[in-house]
Design a protein around this motif. Structure first.
Motif, mmCIF file in Angstrom:
data_model
loop_
_atom_site.group_PDB
_atom_site.id
_atom_site.type_symbol
_atom_site.label_atom_id
_atom_site.label_comp_id
_atom_site.label_asym_id
_atom_site.label_seq_id
_atom_site.Cartn_x
_atom_site.Cartn_y
_atom_site.Cartn_z
ATOM 1 N N PRO A 25 -56.235 -32.758 16.117
ATOM 2 C CA PRO A 25 -57.701 -32.854 16.270
ATOM 3 C C PRO A 25 -58.116 -32.789 17.737
ATOM 4 O O PRO A 25 -57.336 -33.166 18.624
ATOM 5 N N ASP A 26 -59.332 -32.338 17.987
ATOM 6 C CA ASP A 26 -59.811 -32.154 19.356
ATOM 7 C C ASP A 26 -59.805 -33.448 20.159
ATOM 8 O O ASP A 26 -59.513 -33.449 21.356
ATOM 9 N N ASP A 27 -60.162 -34.572 19.507
ATOM 10 C CA ASP A 27 -60.234 -35.834 20.236
ATOM 11 C C ASP A 27 -58.869 -36.475 20.436
ATOM 12 O O ASP A 27 -58.756 -37.556 21.022
ATOM 13 N N ARG A 28 -57.801 -35.807 19.946
ATOM 14 C CA ARG A 28 -56.434 -36.330 20.108
ATOM 15 C C ARG A 28 -55.516 -35.306 20.757
ATOM 16 O O ARG A 28 -54.297 -35.400 20.660
ATOM 17 N N ILE A 154 -40.155 -40.931 27.535
ATOM 18 C CA ILE A 154 -40.489 -41.253 26.143
ATOM 19 C C ILE A 154 -41.311 -42.537 26.070
ATOM 20 O O ILE A 154 -42.270 -42.645 25.283
ATOM 21 N N LEU A 155 -40.963 -43.521 26.894
ATOM 22 C CA LEU A 155 -41.695 -44.789 26.884
ATOM 23 C C LEU A 155 -43.113 -44.641 27.427
ATOM 24 O O LEU A 155 -44.040 -45.308 26.960
ATOM 25 N N ALA A 156 -43.284 -43.755 28.415
ATOM 26 C CA ALA A 156 -44.590 -43.629 29.068
ATOM 27 C C ALA A 156 -45.508 -42.622 28.395
ATOM 28 O O ALA A 156 -46.734 -42.740 28.485
ATOM 29 N N ARG A 157 -44.950 -41.613 27.729
ATOM 30 C CA ARG A 157 -45.734 -40.505 27.211
ATOM 31 C C ARG A 157 -46.855 -40.923 26.247
ATOM 32 O O ARG A 157 -47.999 -40.443 26.385
ATOM 33 N N PRO A 158 -46.611 -41.797 25.248
ATOM 34 C CA PRO A 158 -47.695 -42.132 24.308
ATOM 35 C C PRO A 158 -48.921 -42.733 24.986
ATOM 36 O O PRO A 158 -50.054 -42.343 24.701
ATOM 37 N N SER A 159 -48.712 -43.700 25.888
ATOM 38 C CA SER A 159 -49.851 -44.352 26.537
ATOM 39 C C SER A 159 -50.580 -43.397 27.474
ATOM 40 O O SER A 159 -51.814 -43.421 27.561
ATOM 41 N N LEU A 160 -49.840 -42.527 28.158
ATOM 42 C CA LEU A 160 -50.474 -41.563 29.047
ATOM 43 C C LEU A 160 -51.257 -40.516 28.263
ATOM 44 O O LEU A 160 -52.315 -40.062 28.701
ATOM 45 N N GLY A 161 -50.734 -40.141 27.085
ATOM 46 C CA GLY A 161 -51.468 -39.204 26.242
ATOM 47 C C GLY A 161 -52.779 -39.790 25.752
ATOM 48 O O GLY A 161 -53.813 -39.108 25.730
ATOM 49 N N GLN A 162 -52.766 -41.055 25.378
ATOM 50 C CA GLN A 162 -53.999 -41.719 24.947
ATOM 51 C C GLN A 162 -54.967 -41.857 26.113
ATOM 52 O O GLN A 162 -56.189 -41.708 25.942
ATOM 53 N N LEU A 163 -54.442 -42.138 27.304
ATOM 54 C CA LEU A 163 -55.296 -42.240 28.483
ATOM 55 C C LEU A 163 -55.981 -40.909 28.779
ATOM 56 O O LEU A 163 -57.150 -40.877 29.176
ATOM 57 N N PHE A 164 -55.266 -39.816 28.573
ATOM 58 C CA PHE A 164 -55.840 -38.475 28.755
ATOM 59 C C PHE A 164 -57.030 -38.285 27.821
ATOM 60 O O PHE A 164 -58.080 -37.761 28.227
ATOM 61 N N ASP A 165 -56.891 -38.688 26.561
ATOM 62 C CA ASP A 165 -57.961 -38.492 25.580
ATOM 63 C C ASP A 165 -59.166 -39.393 25.856
ATOM 64 O O ASP A 165 -60.311 -38.993 25.650
ATOM 65 N N VAL A 166 -58.900 -40.608 26.325
ATOM 66 C CA VAL A 166 -59.977 -41.583 26.506
ATOM 67 C C VAL A 166 -60.700 -41.388 27.841
ATOM 68 O O VAL A 166 -61.931 -41.360 27.909
#
Length: 298
Positions: A25-28, A154-166
């Motif tokens: 999705p666009d927002d993710r 791997i540990l940092a990627r999920p939180s950084l990806g969410q930060l990009f979206d937000v």
């Protein structure tokens, strides 16, 4: 054989990334493409490790048989992927004349060019970190460099990806460029194995989210129906950076040493930071002018 491998690899990486961009999705987009890139990076770390381990116990012929079996499994997995059909409203008759738009996404060029320079710096890790470890007497821990790199990423990627979206791309790319640059400086100054591995973790934290972030920005710049072109544009410039960097950085090592090599790459990333800030400022001004023009027309 290398021609066949290069052709198939170039097509598969572009198409798979474009499909991932269409499915998410666009927002993710930031988080989704971050997970996709993370899976690719895990494969690039696990693959060489398994290959080098297996070759100690089996022949090359058997190794290629096992790799062929893995590819057959991937074909079965690919058949299960459901790609959404995108229907675009065409307001004018399609133009059959060949143009640059048929190959690349022009709107993604600014970010793609910036990613080229990051690819040059990243090639110093892919091409020379093992040789650097052997030269400095770190050969016994060289294999752990990419393990530490991958774990931190791997540990940092999920939180950084969410930060990009937000928050947006600059909240991810700016600190990551600075961290990546600092990691290269530490790597160049490494005088012990532990310092070498600390640099691996810092570089994994800094560089791990840059590739999916730049790719996401290219796709967003292209707009609906152009994700394939935007992805291809990104990888064209990224691969040019990797290939060019491997050659040019080799010349630096031959003329100077590895310390100079990694310091040069660290400075290059600060130059990339300046380019990115300029691109963001130019983009904001462009949007501001467009909004003012829209307001006047209303």
């Amino acid at each position: 054989m290398r021609f066949i491998h290069g052709l198939s690899f170039g097509v598969l990486t572009t198409v798979a990334s474009a499909i991932a961009a269409d499915v998410v999705p666009d927002d993710r987009k930031g988080a989704g493409l971050g997970y996709f890139a993370m899976a690719t990076n895990i494969a690039m770390v696990v693959g060489p490790f398994l290959g080098l381990t297996l070759i100690q116990f089996i022949s090359f012929k058997m190794l290629f048989v096992l790799l062929s079996i893995i590819m057959l499994v991937s074909i079965i997995c690919a058949l299960q992927v459901k790609v959404p059909e995108m229907v675009l409203q065409v307001r004018e008759a399609p133009k059959r004349k060949f143009s640059i738009h048929s190959l690349i996404e022009v709107k993604a060029l600014p970010i793609a060019v910036i990613s080229l320079f990051v690819g040059v710096a990243y090639s110093s890790i892919l091409s020379y970190v093992s040789v650097y470890a052997n030269t400095n007497g770190f050969a016994h821990v060289a294999s752990y460099f990419f393990v530490v790199f991958a774990v931190v990423m791997i540990l940092a990627r999920p939180s950084l990806g969410q930060l990009f979206d937000v928050k947006g791309p600059k909240y991810v790319i700016i600190p990551c460029l600075i961290i990546f640059s600092g990691g290269l400086v530490i790597l160049g100054l490494s005088s012990s194995p532990w310092m070498f591995l600390v640099a691996a973790g810092i570089i994994g934290l800094g560089s791990g989210s840059l590739l999916p972030s730049f790719q996401t920005m290219c796709i967003q710049a292209g707009g609906p129906g152009r994700s394939g072109h935007a992805t291809a544009t990104f990888y064209i410039f990224w691969d040019i950076g990797i290939a060019t960097g491997s050659y040019l950085l080799g010349m630096i090592v031959a003329m100077f040493n590895f310390q100079v090599l990694y310091i040069v790459c660290a400075v290059l990333l600060l130059f990339v930071l300046g380019l990115f800030l300029f691109q963001q400022s130019w983009q904001q001004k462009k949007m501001s002018v467009k909004q003012q023009a829209t307001a006047q027309n209303m």
